[in-house]
Design a protein around this motif. Structure first.
Motif, PDB file in Angstrom:
ATOM      1  N   LEU A  28      -7.375 -24.075  -4.814  1.00 49.30           N
ATOM      2  CA  LEU A  28      -6.555 -24.174  -3.541  1.00 49.30           C
ATOM      3  C   LEU A  28      -4.852 -23.396  -3.561  1.00 49.30           C
ATOM      4  O   LEU A  28      -4.360 -23.419  -1.965  1.00 49.30           O
ATOM      5  N   ILE A  67      -8.365 -28.793  -6.121  1.00 45.40           N
ATOM      6  CA  ILE A  67      -6.908 -28.520  -5.443  1.00 45.40           C
ATOM      7  C   ILE A  67      -6.299 -26.903  -6.258  1.00 45.40           C
ATOM      8  O   ILE A  67      -5.510 -26.666  -5.779  1.00 45.40           O
ATOM      9  N   GLY A  75      -7.494 -27.940   7.567  1.00 45.82           N
ATOM     10  CA  GLY A  75      -7.308 -28.432   5.946  1.00 45.82           C
ATOM     11  C   GLY A  75      -7.449 -29.304   5.412  1.00 45.82           C
ATOM     12  O   GLY A  75      -8.258 -29.772   4.819  1.00 45.82           O
ATOM     13  N   TYR A 123     -14.300 -34.511   1.295  1.00 48.87           N
ATOM     14  CA  TYR A 123     -14.549 -33.835   0.013  1.00 48.87           C
ATOM     15  C   TYR A 123     -14.388 -35.253  -0.351  1.00 48.87           C
ATOM     16  O   TYR A 123     -15.480 -35.263  -1.559  1.00 48.87           O
ATOM     17  N   GLY A 134      -4.409 -23.561   2.367  1.00 46.35           N
ATOM     18  CA  GLY A 134      -4.832 -23.822   1.363  1.00 46.35           C
ATOM     19  C   GLY A 134      -4.017 -24.910   0.837  1.00 46.35           C
ATOM     20  O   GLY A 134      -4.616 -26.016   0.429  1.00 46.35           O
ATOM     21  N   ALA A 181      -5.523 -28.898   2.516  1.00 52.68           N
ATOM     22  CA  ALA A 181      -7.109 -29.062   1.794  1.00 52.68           C
ATOM     23  C   ALA A 181      -6.324 -29.254   0.684  1.00 52.68           C
ATOM     24  O   ALA A 181      -7.037 -30.736   0.273  1.00 52.68           O
ATOM     25  N   SER A 182      -5.976 -28.799  -0.288  1.00 55.35           N
ATOM     26  CA  SER A 182      -5.195 -29.684  -1.873  1.00 55.35           C
ATOM     27  C   SER A 182      -4.999 -30.535  -1.344  1.00 55.35           C
ATOM     28  O   SER A 182      -4.840 -31.964  -1.721  1.00 55.35           O
ATOM     29  N   ILE A 212      -4.327 -20.211  -3.666  1.00 54.13           N
ATOM     30  CA  ILE A 212      -4.650 -19.625  -3.013  1.00 54.13           C
ATOM     31  C   ILE A 212      -3.673 -19.093  -1.699  1.00 54.13           C
ATOM     32  O   ILE A 212      -2.516 -18.349  -1.742  1.00 54.13           O
ATOM     33  N   ALA A 213      -2.484 -20.834  -1.854  1.00 65.35           N
ATOM     34  CA  ALA A 213      -1.547 -20.881  -1.383  1.00 65.35           C
ATOM     35  C   ALA A 213      -0.307 -20.402  -2.551  1.00 65.35           C
ATOM     36  O   ALA A 213       0.078 -19.451  -0.895  1.00 65.35           O
TER      37      ALA A 213
END
Length: 464
Positions: A432, A429, A387, A394, A241, A244-245, A435-436
């Motif tokens: 994500l 973001i 990630g 994107y 998470g 990825a952000s 979630i992190a």
């Protein structure tokens, strides 16, 4: 200095590759994003193989250094090719996409040969809870210094405006940047290898402590065995998470600074340069005090929340006309402030998660009897790269969806398109990072716990 080797790749792909291939060479954002996504996915697959291979290598030069030495020339050559596609490639967009894919795979594979063994030495050089964080803070600091100062200085020296032409949109300037990248890779790698050569003995261990599953399937089995550690599994969920952000943020930042905030090349360079010059020394100075006050998992938890707030606060000020129009000095100052805060807490976050991973290699040895520093760090980089693969994919699709095309220049884009670009970043973001943050409550490693683990290991080795 080994962090600088990794930083050259980060600088290229964070700051220039998406801009160069889309806005300068004309490759579509979606095609560029897909190509970069494929390259990162391959990178994520090759990392575990490299980690398992370095864990089990038997040589007179230890388990790590032979791979690092062999990586230097291929890595430097990859940067020369990436930023200098020949005319025949430029004449066809399919050829251009293939060129970008090939050299991205090449660079990332060569970097894997250096970065995984280099990072794995952290757990071998020192076993102290705080010293691991200190060592990783120095590596991360050098990584950030080079990752941001290299493009910052480049923006000043040969990407600036000349004769009314913005140097960021001149293809020839990127050839020079490729040569500089190659030179830095060679120098930094040789310094890192020479400086860590005295630790070759610490990377050599007895065969019974090595993973020993035979063949390629065995290497994958060793890789998968790291997932048995519950702490480490939750570290990986968190990291997916968070990275990825981060990937989305860094992929779109240079575009947003250029088009939404209308920073010129010099201002962009100053934003990067001043932010890193402030954030890195500040992190070095404060990490010791912070790590003695809070355990590593709590530092990560606080950093994620502050980073999310920091990435979100400036855009609403523009929406509600609280801040001046672009071009006002306050805009430039606010962006530097925002980026400095982000970088400072990002350094704390990445140092703490890397340091916890070193501690978990000790916990894993208690449970399994095997040392797998390469395996653990390769798995962490595996999820990190999965990630960050989201970022260019994107980002490229977002550019096409909002309608930001090759021929557009700063100041010529409609406000609705610019607002959509910012919304595309923030709406991706926020969930994500949430979630992190949730998974930061599901892993932990305190100094007391690590000392108990290492006491157990020491006793076992004495008995054997």
């Amino acid at each position: 200095m080994g962090g600088a080797v990794y930083a050259v790749k980060e600088a290229a792909y964070i700051m220039f590759v998406l801009l160069f291939y889309t806005q300068v060479l004309g490759l579509s954002g979606t095609a560029t994003g897909i190509v970069l996504f494929i390259a990162i996915v391959w990178d994520a697959i090759s990392d575990p193989l490299m980690g398992s291979w370095s864990d089990r290598l038997k040589s007179r030069w230890g388990r790590r250094h032979p791979f690092m030495v062999l990586s230097i020339v291929p890595l430097a050559g990859g940067f020369l090719a990436l930023f200098n596609p020949p005319e025949i490639v430029l004449s066809n967009m399919s050829y251009l996409a293939g060129w970008l894919l090939f050299w991205s795979l090449w660079i990332r594979t060569a970097l894997t040969m250096f970065a995984i063994p280099h990072l794995s030495m952290t757990a071998e050089i020192t076993q102290d809870y705080h010293e691991r964080s200190k060592l990783l803070s120095m590596r991360t600091g050098f990584l950030f210094l080079f990752a941001l100062l290299l493009p910052a200085l480049s923006l000043f020296t040969f990407f600036g405006e000349e004769d009314g032409i913005d140097g960021r949109f001149v293809a020839g300037n990127y050839v020079t940047y490729g040569w500089i990248s190659a030179l830095i890779v060679c120098l930094a790698a040789m310094i890192a290898i020479g400086g860590t050569w005295k630790f070759v003995g610490r990377t050599t261990i007895s065969p019974e402590r090595m993973p020993s599953s035979a063949g390629l399937r065995g290497m994958w089995r060793d890789f998968l065995s790291t997932f048995r550690n519950v702490n480490f599994r939750n570290v990986l969920y968190y990291d997916l998470g968070a990275t990825a952000s981060y990937g989305i943020t860094i992929s779109l930042n240079i575009i947003i600074w250029t088009y939404f905030w209308e920073l010129d090349a010099d201002q962009t360079g100053l934003t990067l340069g001043l932010s890193v010059v402030i954030a890195v020394p500040l992190a070095w100075l404060t990490l010791g005090c912070i790590s003695r006050r809070w355990p590593k998992h709590q530092i990560i938890r606080y950093a994620v929340v502050i980073m999310l707030i920091d990435l979100s606060w400036l855009f609403p000020l523009r929406i509600f006309d609280i801040i001046p129009a672009n071009g006002h000095p306050m805009i430039f100052a606010l962006i530097i402030l925002q980026n400095t805060i982000f970088m400072y807490f990002f350094i704390l976050r990445i140092v703490s998660i890397s340091s916890i991973t070193a501690d978990l290699t000790d916990e894993h040895e208690v449970d399994s009897g095997k040392r797998q520093e390469g395996g653990f760090y390769s798995v962490l980089l595996f999820t990190t790269k999965l990630g960050t693969a989201v970022g260019p994919l994107y980002g490229g699709i977002a550019l096409d969806l909002v309608g930001l095309t090759e021929e557009m220049r700063p100041g010529e884009v409609g406000q609705n398109t610019l607002n959509n670009l910012m919304w595309a970043k923030l709406l991706a973001i926020a969930p994500l990072m949430t979630i992190a943050w949730y998974f930061t409550f599901r892993f932990s490693m305190t100094e007391e716990r690590l000392q108990a683990i290492q006491k157990d290991l020491h006793a076992r080795r004495k008995r054997s």
